[in-house]
Scaffold this active site. Structure first.
Site, PDB file in Angstrom:
ATOM      1  N   LYS A  70       0.781  -1.232   0.000  1.00 40.77           N
ATOM      2  CA  LYS A  70       0.000   0.000   0.000  1.00 40.77           C
ATOM      3  C   LYS A  70       0.814   1.284   0.000  1.00 40.77           C
ATOM      4  CE  LYS A  70      -3.159  -1.359  -0.764  1.00 40.77           C
ATOM      5  NZ  LYS A  70      -3.205  -2.184  -2.036  1.00 40.77           N
ATOM      6  N   SER A  71       2.074   1.175  -0.378  1.00 39.36           N
ATOM      7  CA  SER A  71       2.937   2.363  -0.387  1.00 39.36           C
ATOM      8  C   SER A  71       3.168   2.907  -1.789  1.00 39.36           C
ATOM      9  CB  SER A  71       4.293   2.015   0.242  1.00 39.36           C
ATOM     10  OG  SER A  71       4.100   1.558   1.557  1.00 39.36           O
ATOM     11  N   HIS A 132       8.039  -7.244  -1.503  1.00 41.99           N
ATOM     12  CA  HIS A 132       7.654  -6.623  -0.229  1.00 41.99           C
ATOM     13  C   HIS A 132       8.616  -7.053   0.881  1.00 41.99           C
ATOM     14  CE1 HIS A 132       4.008  -5.016  -1.830  1.00 41.99           C
ATOM     15  NE2 HIS A 132       3.334  -6.140  -1.880  1.00 41.99           N
ATOM     16  N   SER A 162      -5.095   2.698   3.729  1.00 40.39           N
ATOM     17  CA  SER A 162      -5.133   1.956   2.476  1.00 40.39           C
ATOM     18  C   SER A 162      -5.178   0.446   2.746  1.00 40.39           C
ATOM     19  CB  SER A 162      -3.909   2.330   1.632  1.00 40.39           C
ATOM     20  OG  SER A 162      -3.991   1.769   0.354  1.00 40.39           O
TER      21      SER A 162
HETATM   22  P1  A3P Z   1      -5.198   4.388  -1.537  1.00 42.98           P
HETATM   23  O1  A3P Z   1      -5.773   3.163  -0.934  1.00 42.98           O
HETATM   24  O2  A3P Z   1      -4.819   5.418  -0.516  1.00 42.98           O
HETATM   25  O3  A3P Z   1      -6.034   4.956  -2.628  1.00 42.98           O
HETATM   26  P2  A3P Z   1       0.050  -0.562  -3.562  1.00 42.98           P
HETATM   27  O4  A3P Z   1       0.158  -0.371  -5.029  1.00 42.98           O
HETATM   28  O5  A3P Z   1       1.373  -0.553  -2.859  1.00 42.98           O
HETATM   29  O6  A3P Z   1      -0.826  -1.678  -3.196  1.00 42.98           O
HETATM   30  O7  A3P Z   1      -0.629   0.787  -3.012  1.00 42.98           O
HETATM   31  C1  A3P Z   1      -1.954   1.091  -3.332  1.00 42.98           C
HETATM   32  C2  A3P Z   1      -2.184   2.570  -3.122  1.00 42.98           C
HETATM   33  O8  A3P Z   1      -1.613   3.319  -4.185  1.00 42.98           O
HETATM   34  C3  A3P Z   1      -3.656   2.871  -3.104  1.00 42.98           C
HETATM   35  O9  A3P Z   1      -3.811   3.993  -2.242  1.00 42.98           O
HETATM   36  C4  A3P Z   1      -3.898   3.212  -4.567  1.00 42.98           C
HETATM   37  O10 A3P Z   1      -5.064   3.944  -4.808  1.00 42.98           O
HETATM   38  C5  A3P Z   1      -2.646   4.018  -4.888  1.00 42.98           C
HETATM   39  N1  A3P Z   1      -2.318   4.024  -6.319  1.00 42.98           N
HETATM   40  C6  A3P Z   1      -2.437   3.000  -7.201  1.00 42.98           C
HETATM   41  N2  A3P Z   1      -2.043   3.385  -8.416  1.00 42.98           N
HETATM   42  C7  A3P Z   1      -1.647   4.679  -8.320  1.00 42.98           C
HETATM   43  C8  A3P Z   1      -1.135   5.628  -9.258  1.00 42.98           C
HETATM   44  N3  A3P Z   1      -0.969   5.316 -10.531  1.00 42.98           N
HETATM   45  N4  A3P Z   1      -0.835   6.854  -8.801  1.00 42.98           N
HETATM   46  C9  A3P Z   1      -1.013   7.175  -7.506  1.00 42.98           C
HETATM   47  N5  A3P Z   1      -1.500   6.317  -6.574  1.00 42.98           N
HETATM   48  C10 A3P Z   1      -1.816   5.081  -6.973  1.00 42.98           C
END
Ligand code: A3P
Length: 318
Positions: A70-71, A132, A162
């Site tokens: 989620k980063s 991860h 998230s």
């Molecule tokens: P949120 O839940 O705050 O919306 P990961 O990819 O590590 O699983 O992290 C997911 C987070 O990154 C989610 O955050 C998601 O919406 C956001 N995210 C996914 N694609 C993105 C993009 N292209 N640009 C910015 N944020 C993105």
């Protein structure tokens, strides 16, 4: 995949069950392995980490994208893939670009998932992988090969929010839904997959200080605030800097747009990445600061204080 995972689970079961346990986010159990909490039977989990430590073979030209869940994993996968493959997959014929057709997770495999299975062939050179795994648990061959690693971290409060939403969509149905309070209590104690959060971030931060030419440390927030310059920085670090000609043609902007939250969310509205993972689960709202809609003042202060203590003396700001 399911079958292969069961085989792995059986192979490492004894090692697994001797480890300290806590309640999981996606499955029943988190296990403490090498100082970090890992889920049991899910895709990126304790057994797949063990298997990759035993069998994964790095090559010096490989590139690794490391994150805590989620980063910004999905975003950085899309960006790195688009940058590195831009002569093969041109951004001016967008409709046929792989990122317009499939999820970034299909373009860049996880070390501790897809890369474990012999049927998986990563045909692109350099090979791009994500992970991860905490720095100290990386397969020895990645460390020995001195491969390039990009680490992306994110404000802990937004990671918590998230992860909370993500877990509630994906966790085993038998576990029921989590409350936010429950998620918060687990997070603050470090009980998240691949956590504690702070140890994960600090591990890569220290490694980047020691090996700056091999490890790039980025934050989701910087990427959001100044996407263009950070994409240029990323391209340089990966060994694929933008030429003046490309800059004049707006190539950086094209890549930024191709990998933007809005574009990818639209492409990934339907379908599945793999069993149990709908494409759209990786695109929720993609903003900085959604924590203000979830955390009480007290929760926020607790996490701020913890972060201040754990990151004392480190130059990390979100
Ligand atoms: P949120 O839940 O705050 O919306 P990961 O990819 O590590 O699983 O992290 C997911 C987070 O990154 C989610 O955050 C998601 O919406 C956001 N995210 C996914 N694609 C993105 C993009 N292209 N640009 C910015 N944020 C993105």
């Amino acid at each position: 995949l399911e079958k292969a995972l069961t085989l792995l689970y059986n192979r490492y079961k004894d090692r697994l069950t001797s480890l300290p346990k806590e309640k999981g986010w996606f499955t029943e159990t988190l296990y403490l392995y090498q100082g970090f909490w890992l889920e049991s039977e899910r895709v990126t989990s304790a057994v797949t980490v063990m298997a990759s430590q035993d069998g994964f073979q790095a090559q010096p030209t490989d590139i690794y994208l490391a994150t805590l869940q989620k980063s910004g994993t999905t975003w950085i996968k899309a960006l790195a893939f688009a940058i590195v493959n831009r002569t093969t997959y041109k951004t001016n014929s967008l409709s046929t670009h792989p990122l317009q057709i499939m999820n970034p997770h299909r373009c860049v495999p996880f070390v501790e998932t897809e890369a474990l299975f012999p049927t998986y062939v990563n045909g692109h050179s350099p090979r791009l992988f994500s992970t991860h795994m905490p720095y100290t648990s990386l397969p020895q061959s990645i460390l020995d090969s001195r491969c390039r690693v990009v680490y992306t971290c994110r404000n802990p409060k937004d990671v918590l929010v998230s992860l909370f939403h993500y877990a509630n969509r994906l966790r085993d149905k038998s576990l029921g839904l989590m409350t936010f309070k429950e998620a918060f209590e687990m997070f603050r104690k470090g009980l998240i997959p691949f956590g504690p959060y702070w140890d994960h971030v600090k591990g890569y931060y220290m490694a980047a200080l020691e090996r700056p030419s091999e490890i790039l440390f980025l934050t989701y927030e910087d990427m959001q605030k100044d996407t263009v310059n950070n994409v240029k920085r990323l391209a340089e670090f990966l060994g694929y800097p933008f030429t003046e000609e490309e800059a004049a043609e707006g190539e950086v902007h094209k890549i930024v747009k191709l990998c933007s939250f809005e574009t990818l969310k639209e492409v990934n509205k339907h379908g599945m990445v793999g069993a149990g993972f709908p494409n759209d689960v990786f695109f929720r709202n993609g903003k900085i600061g959604d924590w203000t809609n979830h955390l009480t003042n007290e929760m926020s202060q607790i996490l701020d204080q913890l972060t201040k203590e754990k990151f004392d003396g480190l130059d990390i700001s979100f």
